[in-house]
Design an enzyme around this catalytic site. Structure first.
Site, PDB file in Angstrom:
ATOM      1  N   THR A  65       3.693  11.791 -11.161  1.00  0.00           N
ATOM      2  CA  THR A  65       4.385  12.277  -9.795  1.00  0.00           C
ATOM      3  C   THR A  65       4.429  13.948  -9.792  1.00  0.00           C
ATOM      4  O   THR A  65       4.303  14.285  -8.928  1.00  0.00           O
ATOM      5  CB  THR A  65       5.421  11.409  -9.419  1.00  0.00           C
ATOM      6  OG1 THR A  65       5.243  10.130  -9.584  1.00  0.00           O
ATOM      7  CG2 THR A  65       6.026  11.676  -8.175  1.00  0.00           C
ATOM      8  N   TYR A  79       1.940   1.025  -1.458  1.00  0.00           N
ATOM      9  CA  TYR A  79       1.727   0.731   0.133  1.00  0.00           C
ATOM     10  C   TYR A  79       1.158  -0.698   0.365  1.00  0.00           C
ATOM     11  O   TYR A  79       1.706  -1.078   1.576  1.00  0.00           O
ATOM     12  CB  TYR A  79       0.643   1.679   0.571  1.00  0.00           C
ATOM     13  CG  TYR A  79       0.436   1.809   2.173  1.00  0.00           C
ATOM     14  CD1 TYR A  79       1.374   2.656   2.765  1.00  0.00           C
ATOM     15  CD2 TYR A  79      -0.588   0.994   2.463  1.00  0.00           C
ATOM     16  CE1 TYR A  79       1.028   2.297   4.261  1.00  0.00           C
ATOM     17  CE2 TYR A  79      -0.868   0.994   4.140  1.00  0.00           C
ATOM     18  CZ  TYR A  79       0.018   1.821   4.823  1.00  0.00           C
ATOM     19  OH  TYR A  79      -0.245   1.613   6.077  1.00  0.00           O
ATOM     20  N   TYR A 138       4.093   1.516 -15.328  1.00  0.00           N
ATOM     21  CA  TYR A 138       4.894   2.720 -14.766  1.00  0.00           C
ATOM     22  C   TYR A 138       5.615   1.958 -13.543  1.00  0.00           C
ATOM     23  O   TYR A 138       5.013   1.565 -12.699  1.00  0.00           O
ATOM     24  CB  TYR A 138       4.385   3.815 -14.364  1.00  0.00           C
ATOM     25  CG  TYR A 138       5.224   5.051 -13.528  1.00  0.00           C
ATOM     26  CD1 TYR A 138       6.600   5.056 -13.484  1.00  0.00           C
ATOM     27  CD2 TYR A 138       4.569   6.198 -12.870  1.00  0.00           C
ATOM     28  CE1 TYR A 138       7.265   5.951 -12.914  1.00  0.00           C
ATOM     29  CE2 TYR A 138       5.429   7.214 -12.194  1.00  0.00           C
ATOM     30  CZ  TYR A 138       6.817   7.051 -12.160  1.00  0.00           C
ATOM     31  OH  TYR A 138       7.286   8.034 -11.689  1.00  0.00           O
ATOM     32  N   ARG A 147       9.190   4.719  -5.209  1.00  0.00           N
ATOM     33  CA  ARG A 147       8.262   5.393  -4.723  1.00  0.00           C
ATOM     34  C   ARG A 147       6.992   4.432  -4.236  1.00  0.00           C
ATOM     35  O   ARG A 147       6.210   4.484  -3.095  1.00  0.00           O
ATOM     36  CB  ARG A 147       7.521   6.226  -5.793  1.00  0.00           C
ATOM     37  CG  ARG A 147       8.270   7.669  -6.010  1.00  0.00           C
ATOM     38  CD  ARG A 147       7.822   8.776  -6.852  1.00  0.00           C
ATOM     39  NE  ARG A 147       8.424   9.966  -6.919  1.00  0.00           N
ATOM     40  CZ  ARG A 147       8.684  11.073  -6.229  1.00  0.00           C
ATOM     41  NH1 ARG A 147       7.699  10.965  -5.002  1.00  0.00           N
ATOM     42  NH2 ARG A 147       9.179  12.095  -6.538  1.00  0.00           N
ATOM     43  N   LYS A 176       7.046   2.501 -18.507  1.00  0.00           N
ATOM     44  CA  LYS A 176       7.995   3.854 -18.031  1.00  0.00           C
ATOM     45  C   LYS A 176       8.882   3.205 -16.865  1.00  0.00           C
ATOM     46  O   LYS A 176       8.338   3.020 -15.830  1.00  0.00           O
ATOM     47  CB  LYS A 176       7.350   5.084 -17.451  1.00  0.00           C
ATOM     48  CG  LYS A 176       8.301   6.298 -16.986  1.00  0.00           C
ATOM     49  CD  LYS A 176       7.344   7.190 -16.058  1.00  0.00           C
ATOM     50  CE  LYS A 176       8.309   8.132 -15.404  1.00  0.00           C
ATOM     51  NZ  LYS A 176       7.380   9.253 -14.736  1.00  0.00           N
ATOM     52  N   ILE A 203      10.239   9.776 -20.382  1.00  0.00           N
ATOM     53  CA  ILE A 203       9.138  10.616 -19.758  1.00  0.00           C
ATOM     54  C   ILE A 203       9.888  11.715 -18.531  1.00  0.00           C
ATOM     55  O   ILE A 203      10.393  10.926 -17.577  1.00  0.00           O
ATOM     56  CB  ILE A 203       8.057   9.635 -19.055  1.00  0.00           C
ATOM     57  CG1 ILE A 203       7.354   9.134 -20.085  1.00  0.00           C
ATOM     58  CG2 ILE A 203       7.043  10.674 -18.146  1.00  0.00           C
ATOM     59  CD1 ILE A 203       6.214   8.192 -19.648  1.00  0.00           C
TER      60      ILE A 203
END
Length: 293
Positions: free
Chosen positions: A43, A106, A132, A137, A162, A204
């Site tokens: 990101t 999405y 992740y 997000r 993560k 991270i």
């Protein structure tokens, strides 16, 4: 394979084009300062605005510059399972040691859809995968039971996670479901100390772009059992962790890099914009507090 301080690298641009030498210099500096691994095209690396060719050119440059000195964990997620599979193949061809993969965003698949997405990737590829989980997000959350199901089905193919959920209890839940050898890395700098205390093994990090040595020393102190030193470094870095998100990332971190590495390009690609005046003031104060300027 992954522990300690791992920067989610920014991607430098000059006049809208990937700035290869700036990127190579950043990778070299990160390794010299003690970063334990590198994440290109996450990101913070503005992966969402890179073309496919640019994306895997960034991975290739990172791996080429690292030359095996530290592992490279390349961002490779997609909301299209076919594209995610192609991304893993491309990451391998570009020299990545493993891939970092979000669940489909999405589309908002069910937990069954999330499992089947990673099942298809695992069956079509052989590169190690770090999950992740960043619901803020993706609007998709890999629930602990689903994560345990993924690991049970494919074992060591899925090295760890993560975790950017901000829910510290997940560390215990995921250890119970996925086993003690499942790597858990914080996706949030400001809670990395608490995350490690719950059983995590590293972070991270966004802040490590700017303060790689301090972030590496923080993680090393915790790993060595020197909790007093780890807390001291956490307090020194804490304002910086917050300042990195006083405006849309990576605007603040690119501004901060220009302060600690004069000449580093702060250019971003739309829709991302430069840090606001208020954000810059917060970054300046945090850099001073950390002793970086």
């Amino acid at each position: 394979m992954f522990s300690g301080s791992i920067p989610a690298l920014v991607t430098p641009f000059r006049n809208g084009i990937l700035a290869e030498q700036d990127y190579r210099d950043l990778v070299e500096w990160q390794i010299a300062e003690g970063s334990a691994a590198l994440v290109p095209c996450g990101t913070t690396g503005e992966a969402a605005t890179l073309t496919k060719d640019e994306h895997f050119e960034v991975v290739r440059i990172c791996a080429d510059q690292a030359k095996g000195r530290v592992p490279v964990l390349a961002g490779a997620g997609s909301n299209d399972t076919r594209v995610a599979i192609a991304n893993v193949h491309a990451a391998r061809e570009s020299g990545a040691d493993a891939v970092l993969m979000v669940p489909p965003y999405y589309n908002r698949p069910s937990q069954e859809g999330i499992f089947r997405h990673f099942e298809a990737v695992a069956e079509a590829t052989d590169l190690p995968i770090v999950l992740y989980n960043v619901p803020g997000r993706t609007v998709t959350d890999i629930q602990p039971a689903t994560m345990a199901r993924i690991v049970a089905a494919f074992g060591s193919r899925f090295l760890g996670v993560k975790d950017a959920t901000g829910q510290l209890g997940r560390v215990s839940e995921q250890r119970a479901g996925c086993g003690a050898n499942f790597i858990q890395l914080s996706g949030n700098d400001e809670t990395a100390l608490a995350f490690n205390a719950m059983g995590g093994t590293g972070c991270i990090s966004v802040s490590a772009n700017v303060a790689p040595r301090l972030c590496a020393e923080f993680q090393a102190a915790w790993a060595a059992g020197d909790t007093a030193k780890a807390l001291e470094l956490h307090d020194r870095l804490y304002p910086l962790h917050l300042a990195m998100f006083t405006d849309a990332s990576p605007g603040p971190v690119k501004y901060a890099l220009g302060k600690v590495r004069p000449g580093f390009p702060g250019e971003l690609r739309l829709p991302m914009t430069e840090a606001s005046d208020a954000s810059r003031a917060a970054v300046d104060a945090a850099l001073e507090h950390a002793g970086l300027i």
